[in-house]
Design a protein around this motif. Structure first.
Motif, short mmCIF file in Angstrom:
data_model
loop_
_atom_site.label_atom_id
_atom_site.label_comp_id
_atom_site.label_asym_id
_atom_site.label_seq_id
_atom_site.Cartn_x
_atom_site.Cartn_y
_atom_site.Cartn_z
N VAL A 382 24.53 -47.54 39.01
CA VAL A 382 25.89 -46.91 38.46
C VAL A 382 25.66 -46.72 37.05
O VAL A 382 26.24 -45.63 36.65
CB VAL A 382 26.95 -47.95 38.84
CG1 VAL A 382 28.30 -47.66 38.05
CG2 VAL A 382 27.28 -48.00 40.05
N LEU A 386 26.54 -43.01 35.67
CA LEU A 386 27.44 -42.54 34.36
C LEU A 386 27.06 -42.26 33.25
O LEU A 386 27.65 -41.77 32.39
CB LEU A 386 28.35 -43.85 34.34
CG LEU A 386 29.07 -44.21 35.71
CD1 LEU A 386 30.09 -45.29 35.12
CD2 LEU A 386 30.02 -42.96 35.95
N LEU A 465 26.90 -47.46 46.22
CA LEU A 465 27.95 -47.67 45.26
C LEU A 465 27.56 -46.32 43.91
O LEU A 465 28.48 -46.08 43.31
CB LEU A 465 27.69 -49.01 44.42
CG LEU A 465 28.18 -50.14 45.20
CD1 LEU A 465 27.83 -51.39 44.62
CD2 LEU A 465 29.60 -50.08 45.33
N ALA A 468 29.76 -43.52 45.03
CA ALA A 468 31.08 -43.79 44.68
C ALA A 468 31.08 -43.33 43.23
O ALA A 468 32.03 -42.68 42.96
CB ALA A 468 31.36 -45.13 44.88
N ALA A 469 30.08 -43.87 42.39
CA ALA A 469 30.21 -43.48 40.93
C ALA A 469 30.17 -42.04 40.76
O ALA A 469 30.84 -41.24 40.05
CB ALA A 469 28.90 -43.93 40.31
N VAL A 472 33.50 -40.18 41.73
CA VAL A 472 34.41 -40.46 40.73
C VAL A 472 34.08 -39.85 39.46
O VAL A 472 35.08 -39.13 38.80
CB VAL A 472 34.69 -41.90 40.20
CG1 VAL A 472 35.34 -42.21 39.04
CG2 VAL A 472 35.13 -42.68 41.62
N THR A 480 36.25 -43.37 35.16
CA THR A 480 34.93 -43.91 35.45
C THR A 480 34.88 -45.42 35.38
O THR A 480 33.89 -46.19 35.85
CB THR A 480 33.82 -43.34 34.63
OG1 THR A 480 34.17 -43.18 33.30
CG2 THR A 480 33.40 -41.75 35.07
N VAL A 483 34.77 -47.66 38.48
CA VAL A 483 33.62 -47.91 39.13
C VAL A 483 32.76 -49.12 38.87
O VAL A 483 32.34 -49.80 39.87
CB VAL A 483 32.60 -46.68 38.61
CG1 VAL A 483 31.16 -46.74 39.49
CG2 VAL A 483 33.07 -45.29 39.10
N TRP A 484 32.91 -49.43 37.46
CA TRP A 484 32.47 -50.68 36.99
C TRP A 484 33.10 -51.85 37.73
O TRP A 484 32.62 -52.94 38.09
CB TRP A 484 32.46 -50.94 35.58
CG TRP A 484 31.47 -50.20 35.11
CD1 TRP A 484 31.65 -49.11 34.16
CD2 TRP A 484 30.04 -50.11 34.91
NE1 TRP A 484 30.64 -48.42 33.74
CE2 TRP A 484 29.63 -49.20 34.14
CE3 TRP A 484 29.05 -50.97 35.75
CZ2 TRP A 484 28.11 -48.94 34.02
CZ3 TRP A 484 27.78 -50.78 35.54
CH2 TRP A 484 27.08 -49.54 34.51
N LEU A 486 34.48 -51.65 40.66
CA LEU A 486 34.44 -51.73 42.13
C LEU A 486 32.89 -52.39 42.32
O LEU A 486 32.87 -53.24 43.19
CB LEU A 486 34.22 -50.42 42.64
CG LEU A 486 33.40 -50.03 44.12
CD1 LEU A 486 34.57 -50.91 45.05
CD2 LEU A 486 33.42 -48.67 44.24
N THR A 487 32.00 -52.06 41.41
CA THR A 487 30.64 -52.65 41.39
C THR A 487 30.70 -54.05 41.30
O THR A 487 30.11 -55.14 41.75
CB THR A 487 29.56 -52.10 40.41
OG1 THR A 487 29.75 -50.65 40.48
CG2 THR A 487 28.36 -52.71 40.37
#
Length: 552
Positions: A382, A386, A465, A468-469, A472, A480, A483-484, A486-487
């Motif tokens: 991720v 990012l 994941l 997904a990042a 987003v 963004t 995303v963290w 979610l992770t």
């Protein structure tokens, strides 16, 4: 710019070097109005929820005593989870969350401090702010105060929630102090790293390396002190060298050692003083460890976006690879001891079977470790994805895209590093895990291949994941930070869910819950194909969004 309004003159009685601190603090809290509350709520409520969870899992004193005895008996389990200092309900909560909560609070604090110090300088915003009535120490002070408020929020929610659930107030306060105090210490250490390095990424990496070393010292110290009765001694020297070990040795709910709280308090004061001394001796945007100047002529590898992405991310990938190799070697050496210890204990066997499957005890332990490696590798993937957002907001992507490089080619370079780098990191961890385990049982060749394959089998979940990042980033670039979250949620569900006996549907919310427990579990191609297809779809959606939206 209304949030940046500052008084035209320094207020009477306020030191000039702290002028504008209040304004910068309000700006920091406004920018983090979502991130800080999310961290506080998730971390505080996670600790609070442990009390009812353990009450339902281990309803009787005999059950809790058996769990404590099994966890304290062997070095492998102590290295993973830490020692159990008390077999009361509160003692089990402290055992499970003192170390983990301290690590999470440290991560929260270092992100806050670096975001409002080095990242502000790196983007040029700090120079604009310094043109107003802003003292030299005001930005650092505002960042530390923001971290202080976040850690205080976590501590307050933890203490109040645990006390409200019926646990003793003294132990609840001790656990809150342990978690919040560790967070404050790493806020101060992050402040030092922000003065030493020239980029926010390096500052986070340096502080994260210190945190990783602290966790490793704690694990090594607890492993060497296995078999000792709780409270029978002072513990290993290695544990006392680790701030994470300090959090555990405050011994919440087990005869609190309040004097231990002086250790992080003293270290925080010293680190803060060092950070202030360093910031007074450098200019805005400068650092004590400047970047090494590159060659006069760029190599041919930098002629394309993939080469540029490799140049930007190779140090990060090397650090993650080395860390996974070290972790795999450490955990591989304790598998045999865990097998002999847990084999005769029904309660401990049940825990590892929920984590690693119903196969043999050694395979269940290996599966739990490879699953943990996969979940941690998701943090690398991720972050690598990012990095594109950081290039955007830092103004470095636009000059690249102004030439003959298209957006898809530029993004593809970073995605190659994220996806292929995941396989490299997992392979490093799986290889050393398999070699050390195989050496301990006298079958290096057989053990290495099985464990390496099990580690690489985590890649599709990590790619999901990362996808997904990417989605987003392309469709909702301002979100963004989600995303963290979610992770982190997937990591919490995957590691704590089986121990807390979460229902199957809750475990399946994480992509890691879809994978078979390897080595030893039944293997079918279906989950791997579905996760890979989902990853591809998410990446495609993100690339479509990136191609259509404005850069930056």
């Amino acid at each position: 710019m209304s949030a940046l309004a500052a008084p035209a003159a320094v207020r009477p009685g306020r030191p000039r070097h702290l002028a504008g601190t209040g304004t910068l603090l309000r700006l920091a809290l406004r920018r983090d109005r979502l991130m800080i509350p999310a961290w506080v709520l998730v971390l505080g409520l996670s600790v609070t929820a442990m009390g009812p969870a353990f009450a339902s899992l281990y309803a009787t004193a005999a059950d809790r005593a058996q769990l404590a005895a099994s966890m304290n008996a062997g070095g492998s389990l102590r290295a993973l989870y830490g020692p159990v200092f008390g077999d009361s309900l509160g003692g089990l909560v402290a055992w499970r969350m003192a170390g983990l909560g301290a690590v999470l609070a440290a991560v929260m604090s270092l992100l806050i401090v670096v975001r409002h110090t080095r990242e502000e300088e790196e983007t040029g915003r700090q120079e604009l702010l310094s043109a107003a009535v802003v003292g030299r120490r005001a930005p650092l002070t505002a960042a530390l105060l923001a971290a202080l408020l976040a850690d205080a929020g976590v501590a307050a929610l933890t203490a109040a929630g645990l006390t409200a659930s019926g646990l003793p107030a003294g132990g609840s306060l001790a656990l809150a102090v342990a978690i919040g105090g560790t967070g404050l210490l790493f806020a101060a250490l992050a402040a030092i790293a922000a003065q030493l390095t020239e980029s926010a990424r390096l500052a986070k990496g340096l502080t994260g390396a210190v945190l990783g070393a602290a966790f490793a010292l704690r694990a090594a110290g607890d492993a060497t002190d296995a078999g000792a009765a709780p409270g029978s001694g002072t513990g290993s020297v290695l544990t006392w060298l680790s701030p994470v070990g300090w959090a555990q040795n405050l011994r919440a709910y087990a005869g609190e050692r309040w004097w231990v709280a002086l250790l992080p308090a003293t270290a925080t004061a010293l680190a803060t003083a060092a950070a202030y001394a360093l910031t007074a001796r450098r200019d805005v945007g400068m650092s004590f460890l400047p970047a090494r100047p590159g060659p006069a002529r760029a190599p041919r590898s930098l002629g394309g976006p993939t080469g540029l992405a490799w140049r930007l991310q190779r140090t990060t990938l090397a650090g993650w690879t080395a860390g996974f190799a070290l972790a795999g070697g450490v955990f591989g050496g304790i598998v045999k001891g865990a097998t002999s210890l847990v084999g005769g204990n029904a309660r401990a066997r049940e825990i590892f079977e929920r984590l690693g499957g119903q196969q043999s005890m050694a395979d269940a332990f290996l599966a739990s470790i490879t699953g943990l490696l996969g979940m941690i590798a998701a943090l690398y993937a991720v972050g690598a994805v990012l990095r594109m957002r950081a290039e955007e907001t830092g103004g470095r992507a636009e000059p690249v895209l102004a030439g003959a490089v298209g957006r898809l080619r530029w993004a593809a370079g970073h995605l190659v590093l994220a996806l292929a780098g995941t396989a490299v990191v997992l392979a490093a961890g799986g290889l050393t895990l398999g070699i050390t385990y195989g050496a301990s049982v006298g079958d290096v060749a057989g053990g290495t291949g099985r464990v390496l394959a099990a580690a690489l089998a985590q890649a599709p979940a990590v790619w999901t994941l990362a996808g997904a990042a990417t989605a987003v980033l392309g469709l909702f670039p301002r979100a963004t930070g989600a995303v963290w979250a979610l992770t982190g949620g997937c990591l919490a569900v995957g590691w704590l869910g089986p121990v807390l006996r979460l229902p199957r549907w809750a475990l399946d919310l994480s992509p890691f819950g879809q994978l078979p427990k390897l080595p030893g579990g039944a293997v079918t191609a279906t989950p791997f194909l579905w996760l890979t297809a989902l990853s591809a779809a998410l990446v495609a959606a993100g690339l479509v969004g990136l191609r259509r939206r404005d850069i930056g």
